[in-house]
Design an enzyme around this catalytic site. Structure first.
Site, PDB file in Angstrom:
ATOM      1  N   HIS A  62      -2.071  -8.422 -10.142  1.00 61.91           N
ATOM      2  CA  HIS A  62      -2.547  -9.653  -9.504  1.00 61.91           C
ATOM      3  C   HIS A  62      -2.956 -10.687 -10.551  1.00 61.91           C
ATOM      4  O   HIS A  62      -2.621 -11.875 -10.440  1.00 61.91           O
ATOM      5  CB  HIS A  62      -3.731  -9.351  -8.579  1.00 61.91           C
ATOM      6  CG  HIS A  62      -3.340  -8.826  -7.233  1.00 61.91           C
ATOM      7  ND1 HIS A  62      -3.025  -7.511  -7.011  1.00 61.91           N
ATOM      8  CD2 HIS A  62      -3.217  -9.441  -6.031  1.00 61.91           C
ATOM      9  CE1 HIS A  62      -2.729  -7.330  -5.737  1.00 61.91           C
ATOM     10  NE2 HIS A  62      -2.834  -8.490  -5.120  1.00 61.91           N
ATOM     11  N   HIS A  80       0.825  -1.205   0.000  1.00 65.64           N
ATOM     12  CA  HIS A  80       0.000   0.000   0.000  1.00 65.64           C
ATOM     13  C   HIS A  80       0.860   1.257   0.000  1.00 65.64           C
ATOM     14  O   HIS A  80       0.533   2.237  -0.687  1.00 65.64           O
ATOM     15  CB  HIS A  80      -0.929   0.001   1.215  1.00 65.64           C
ATOM     16  CG  HIS A  80      -1.689   1.284   1.377  1.00 65.64           C
ATOM     17  ND1 HIS A  80      -1.235   2.313   2.181  1.00 65.64           N
ATOM     18  CD2 HIS A  80      -2.847   1.716   0.828  1.00 65.64           C
ATOM     19  CE1 HIS A  80      -2.080   3.319   2.119  1.00 65.64           C
ATOM     20  NE2 HIS A  80      -3.069   2.986   1.311  1.00 65.64           N
TER      21      HIS A  80
END
Length: 546
Positions: free
Chosen positions: A456, A421
């Site tokens: 991802h 993050h």
């Protein structure tokens, strides 16, 4: 509000003394009935009454103490702020206030020293495990692992007539390790040498060139070629050309992504320093040493700094425990696949693909999916990163926050994986805001979601050898929608329940869809597959042959 609670507390404490005459009468009656003796029954009743009154006063007492504590902390912060304004030494509160003001400033592209601040702190689970009640949950997971092992041994003994201590699934998943090792070394040495050489050459020649823009663009082009062409393409080609098994592919691809992010952070953090030095016509060029860059490549962070907070010693016993827990989680996942997943998907092939089969599969996959969520979090974000942090004496261990208390998806995304993050926030979100101005905040957030979803899905597609964008759809569409709908304004406990329920369901969907597709491609192979066969779901059309 506090005054009312204080009054109610005093009233309850003095309740027994409001009617002394009535109390005296009751005592005299009791004494008369027992002929001057207190019976055991009356003593037990009185103890129960006192315990009930104590339980009734307990929440009021805790509230009052909490209010006093809040007032104390607020006064402490106000006094510290007044001391900072008076020119005293820099404190933690002044640093936080400065960060807050910098965040509100117009120029959102903060220099490195005003970006993420690293401080020495322990991981949250290390602190929570000191509480016996929390550590009991850890013991429960160990007990469940023991039951999984016993269940597997008993079932194998009943079916085979002997104890079967084979780990064929693990051996297959982590096969061809020599190829993984030399590929990793090639990635590491190229990441260590090429970005550092390009940056050092650009930094020393920037102030001397007569065409700084062309000079910078040429070096930036070569760096981009390295990131996408060498580090971005070669590892992918290796895992496909050498047909590495899934777990070995995950090692190579995740390390590839990590090194791309590390190299970007190193260049992104140091380029502004060179530009400022050239602007000020400084005689020294701020180029980090090779040792600083090498330390950063192994440090459990994706944000480059010349130095980090360090612990005084290395606790090698702690390191050993963390690695043992990683291996324990690995075997835990193995037994989950053996006892919960393999029987489920072996039975699915007995029925043709339908909505009924899909729904049953999703709900039967929730339990193993959730267990793997917990194990992945604990093994990597806690044990693995803490082991490397301890070996490198890296002080800042905040790799995650209390994501399990999240009442909104925005808070969950911020706290689940702090390491990634931070990189997305400083190098994607804030840089996009700086480039496109603050008006496009929603567009910047959408771009960050898209980048994360694509990476991802890329990792899963390469590692599983097929493209099945279930995670991309869940992350990009449902995750993005929940980020705005279930936002930070939701604070009630019901929203924490909703977050958990959706996480459970989402991981059940992911495990079900990807496992079904994997089994379909194993049982329905194609002789000459085309590119479309890699992106077309085969579980929808596969007819199993028995």
């Amino acid at each position: 509000m506090v005054g009312e609670e204080k009054m109610s507390l005093r009233n309850r404490l003095s309740k027994s003394g409001e009617n002394p005459e009535q109390d005296e009468a009751q005592r005299s009656v009791s004494d008369t009935q027992s002929n001057g003796r207190i019976t055991m029954k009356q003593l037990i009743a009185k103890k129960r009454q006192l315990a009930a009154e104590a339980e009734e006063l307990k929440p009021l007492f805790l509230k009052e103490v909490g209010c006093h504590f809040d007032d104390f902390v607020t006064n402490l912060i106000e006094k510290s702020a007044s001391l900072d304004n008076g020119g005293c030494a820099l404190t933690t509160f002044s640093i936080l206030e400065e960060m807050k003001n910098n965040h509100r400033a117009k120029d959102l592209r903060a220099p490195p020293e005003k970006g993420k601040i690293f401080i020495s702190r322990r991981s949250l689970l290390d602190e929570l495990f000191e509480v016996d009640h929390i550590r009991t949950i850890y013991h429960m997971f160990i007990g469940l692992l023991i039951l999984f092992i016993l269940s597997t041994l008993v079932v194998d003994y009943i079916d085979e007539g002997r104890l079967v201590l084979e780990f064929n699934l693990l051996g297959y998943a982590f096969g061809k390790l020599p190829t993984v090792i030399w590929t990793w070394w090639a990635m590491f040495l190229s990441t260590l040498s090429i970005p550092y050489f390009l940056f050092q050459r650009w930094a020393h020649g920037y102030s001397k060139t007569s065409h700084p823009l062309i000079y910078s663009l040429s070096h930036g082009f070569f760096f981009l070629v390295f990131q996408l062409g060498i580090l971005g393409f070669v590892p992918t080609y290796v895992v496909l050309a050498y047909t590495l098994p899934p777990a070995s592919r995950f090692i190579v691809i995740l390390e590839q992504i990590r090194m791309v992010m590390k190299a970007h952070s190193f260049v992104r953090e140091n380029v502004p320093r060179v530009l400022n030095a050239a602007k000020e016509k400084s005689s020294t060029v701020p180029v980090p040493t090779v040792n600083q860059y090498l330390y950063f490549l192994f440090a459990p962070t994706l944000i480059y700094r010349d130095s980090y907070p360090r612990t005084p010693t290395v606790r090698w016993g702690y390191v050993a425990v963390q690695f043992l827990q990683v291996f324990g989680c690995l075997f835990y996942v193995y037994y989950i696949f053996e006892r919960l997943c393999a029987p489920l998907f072996r039975n699915i092939k007995q029925e043709p693909f339908s909505a009924r089969v899909l729904v049953l599969c999703v709900f039967n996959s929730i339990l193993p999916g959730v267990l793997m969520l917990f194990l992945t979090f604990f093994a990597f974000l806690h044990c693995w990163l803490n082991a490397f942090a301890e070996m490198l004496r890296f002080g800042d261990r905040m790799f995650y926050k209390d994501w399990w208390n999240s009442t909104s998806y925005s808070n969950y995304y911020r706290t689940w994986n702090v390491v990634v993050h931070d990189w997305l926030y400083y190098y994607a979100y804030k840089d996009l805001l700086w480039f496109f101005s603050k008006r496009f905040k929603s567009a910047a957030m959408l771009a960050v979601f898209a980048l994360s979803a694509v990476v991802h899905e890329y990792a899963l597609a390469v590692c599983l050898s097929y493209f099945y964008p279930v995670l991309f759809v869940l992350f990009m569409f449902f995750g993005m929608a929940f980020n705005f709908i279930v936002n930070d304004s939701r604070k009630r406990p019901i929203w924490n329940i909703m977050v958990w329920a959706s996480l459970f369901l989402g991981h059940g969907v992911i495990l079900c869809f990807y496992s079904q597709e994997w089994y379909a491609r194993q049982h329905c192979p194609l002789k000459n597959p085309t590119f479309l066969d890699y992106v077309r779901p085969r579980s929808w059309t596969c007819q199993y042959v028995f």
